[in-house]
Design a protein around this motif. Structure first.
Motif, mmCIF file in Angstrom:
data_model
loop_
_atom_site.group_PDB
_atom_site.id
_atom_site.type_symbol
_atom_site.label_atom_id
_atom_site.label_comp_id
_atom_site.label_asym_id
_atom_site.label_seq_id
_atom_site.Cartn_x
_atom_site.Cartn_y
_atom_site.Cartn_z
ATOM 1 N N ILE A 162 16.373 33.626 72.538
ATOM 2 C CA ILE A 162 16.647 35.057 72.720
ATOM 3 C C ILE A 162 17.199 35.303 74.130
ATOM 4 O O ILE A 162 16.626 34.861 75.122
ATOM 5 C CB ILE A 162 15.369 35.897 72.523
ATOM 6 N N HIS A 163 18.339 35.984 74.196
ATOM 7 C CA HIS A 163 18.913 36.439 75.465
ATOM 8 C C HIS A 163 18.994 37.962 75.403
ATOM 9 O O HIS A 163 18.757 38.551 74.346
ATOM 10 C CB HIS A 163 20.311 35.858 75.679
ATOM 11 N N SER A 164 19.338 38.581 76.512
ATOM 12 C CA SER A 164 19.525 40.026 76.483
ATOM 13 C C SER A 164 20.748 40.397 77.306
ATOM 14 O O SER A 164 20.869 40.011 78.465
ATOM 15 C CB SER A 164 18.284 40.738 77.016
ATOM 16 N N TYR A 201 13.934 36.481 79.565
ATOM 17 C CA TYR A 201 13.726 35.118 80.060
ATOM 18 C C TYR A 201 14.081 34.096 78.983
ATOM 19 O O TYR A 201 13.537 34.143 77.877
ATOM 20 C CB TYR A 201 12.275 34.918 80.523
ATOM 21 N N CYS A 202 14.975 33.179 79.325
ATOM 22 C CA CYS A 202 15.504 32.273 78.305
ATOM 23 C C CYS A 202 15.475 30.826 78.769
ATOM 24 O O CYS A 202 16.206 29.993 78.264
ATOM 25 C CB CYS A 202 16.923 32.685 77.928
ATOM 26 N N GLY A 203 14.644 30.525 79.758
ATOM 27 C CA GLY A 203 14.539 29.142 80.201
ATOM 28 C C GLY A 203 14.866 29.004 81.674
ATOM 29 O O GLY A 203 15.067 29.979 82.388
ATOM 30 N N GLN A 205 17.269 28.303 83.674
ATOM 31 C CA GLN A 205 18.390 28.915 84.408
ATOM 32 C C GLN A 205 18.670 30.350 83.962
ATOM 33 O O GLN A 205 19.796 30.835 84.066
ATOM 34 C CB GLN A 205 19.647 28.033 84.266
ATOM 35 N N HIS A 206 17.660 31.016 83.478
ATOM 36 C CA HIS A 206 17.801 32.419 83.064
ATOM 37 C C HIS A 206 18.444 33.274 84.160
ATOM 38 O O HIS A 206 19.318 34.092 83.911
ATOM 39 C CB HIS A 206 16.418 32.959 82.685
ATOM 40 N N ALA A 207 17.998 33.034 85.410
ATOM 41 C CA ALA A 207 18.515 33.851 86.520
ATOM 42 C C ALA A 207 19.991 33.569 86.791
ATOM 43 O O ALA A 207 20.675 34.372 87.409
ATOM 44 C CB ALA A 207 17.692 33.602 87.785
HETATM 45 CU CU1 CUA Z 1 19.672 34.171 78.731
HETATM 46 CU CU2 CUA Z 1 17.882 34.874 80.086
#
Ligand code: CUA
Length: 329
Positions: A162-164, A201-203, A205-207
């Motif tokens: 999941i991303h946003s 939050y997707c892992g 390297q999300h930032a």
């Molecule tokens: Cu893609 Cu956080």
């Protein structure tokens, strides 16, 4: 529709600087709640200070039992009743404001909207501009050029977790779920580069999963689109030809597409017009020849955990490859 702007930073990644109707409705709602709560907070603090000042002589001793008279009783009842009415009115004002904003957000024109497909990946954004003629479909990454003043339908999903999708100056955030398609309407009325960021939050390297929405006048956007739809340029010098061979004979082809060459894999970003983008690695580095070289040799030192593996090649091979990639305007 802004009542009063909320004071704060007005940059290219903040919902306090709306550049389209979506973010304007959100800022209206935010400003409404912000100013109501600020005023209530100040009134409560003033009442507290007035009370303390009036009673400052008697605060050090044991409080006297409260003595009431029918008159003071009546005044207290009226004050509490009035405060309750004002509270209910303010809560309803915020509720109605929220309803009006939500209604306005849902009303944006879908029929005349320009559709762009966005796919979230760990950790970059794949962007498609669909066309009725499939060979004119544009595929790019991390930089979403859009025509200014036109309703946009961002159709999104995720290729993994999941991303946003969130460009705060433009519109509220929208989660992109694997196996689930979603649409979010937006519009940008001011030219510029508006920064967006993955907001779920997707892992690891999300930032480092950012993107830019680049709003341009319609004509400039159409020029960009036509240029992006074209296949890559053919090598025009011996070094660039060697560079293309390096690309095609190394691991690059396992993941990347360069239209107009045999490289056609869809694992990583489409590189057909790599040199026309201003950043690499989803906004992590400016797209300069030095950064690109470092990224190719050891992306793991820049963005640990990303799917780009280290690549071993000689200095000459790297120089030829970079010379080739620089031609992909
Ligand atoms: Cu893609 Cu956080």
């Amino acid at each position: 529709m802004i009542l009063f702007h909320v004071p704060g930073f007005r940059g290219n990644q903040t919902s306090l600087n709306p550049v389209g109707p979506g973010a304007e409705h959100i800022e209206f709602e935010f400003a409404l709640i912000f100013w109501i709560t600020v005023i209530v907070y100040c009134i409560v603090l003033i009442a507290l200070v007035v009370y303390v000042v009036r009673r400052r002589h008697s605060l050090n001793i044991m409080p006297e039992p409260i003595r009431t008279t029918p008159e003071s009783d009546r005044r207290a009842r009226h004050a509490v009743g009035a405060a309750m009415v004002v509270t209910v009115l303010l809560v309803f004002t915020m509720l109605i404001g929220s309803f009006v904003s939500g209604h306005a957000l849902g009303k944006m024109n879908r029929q005349s909207a320009y559709t762009i497909d966005v796919y979230g990946h760990q950790w970059w954004w794949e962007v498609h501009y669909p066309n009725d003629e499939p060979d004119k479909t544009v595929v790019t990454a991390n930089e979403i050029h859009v025509p200014m003043g036109v309703p946009l339908r961002i159709h999104g999903t995720s290729r993994d977790v999941i991303h946003s999708f969130w460009a705060p100056n433009v519109q509220g955030k929208r989660d992109l779920m694997p196996g689930y398609d979603t649409d979010v309407m937006m519009q940008i009325d001011q030219p510029g580069r508006w920064r967006g960021q993955c907001a779920e939050y997707c892992g690891e390297q999300h930032a480092h999963m950012s993107f830019y929405m680049v709003a341009e006048p319609a004509q400039q956007f159409q020029q960009w689109l036509a240029q992006q739809a074209a296949a890559s340029v053919s090598p025009s010098s011996p070094q660039v030809t060697r560079g293309q061979q390096v690309f095609l004979s190394h691991a690059c082809v396992m993941c990347h597409t360069i239209r107009g060459t045999p490289a056609g894999s869809r694992v990583g970003p489409d590189l057909t017009h790599l040199a026309s983008r201003s950043t690499i690695a989803a906004g992590v580095l400016p797209n300069t020849i030095g950064n690109l070289g470092g990224w190719i040799l050891n992306a793991q030192s820049i963005k640990p955990g990303c799917r780009m593996p280290p690549n071993h090649m000689t200095g000459t091979e790297l120089q030829d490859l970079l010379a080739y990639l620089e031609t992909l305007k």
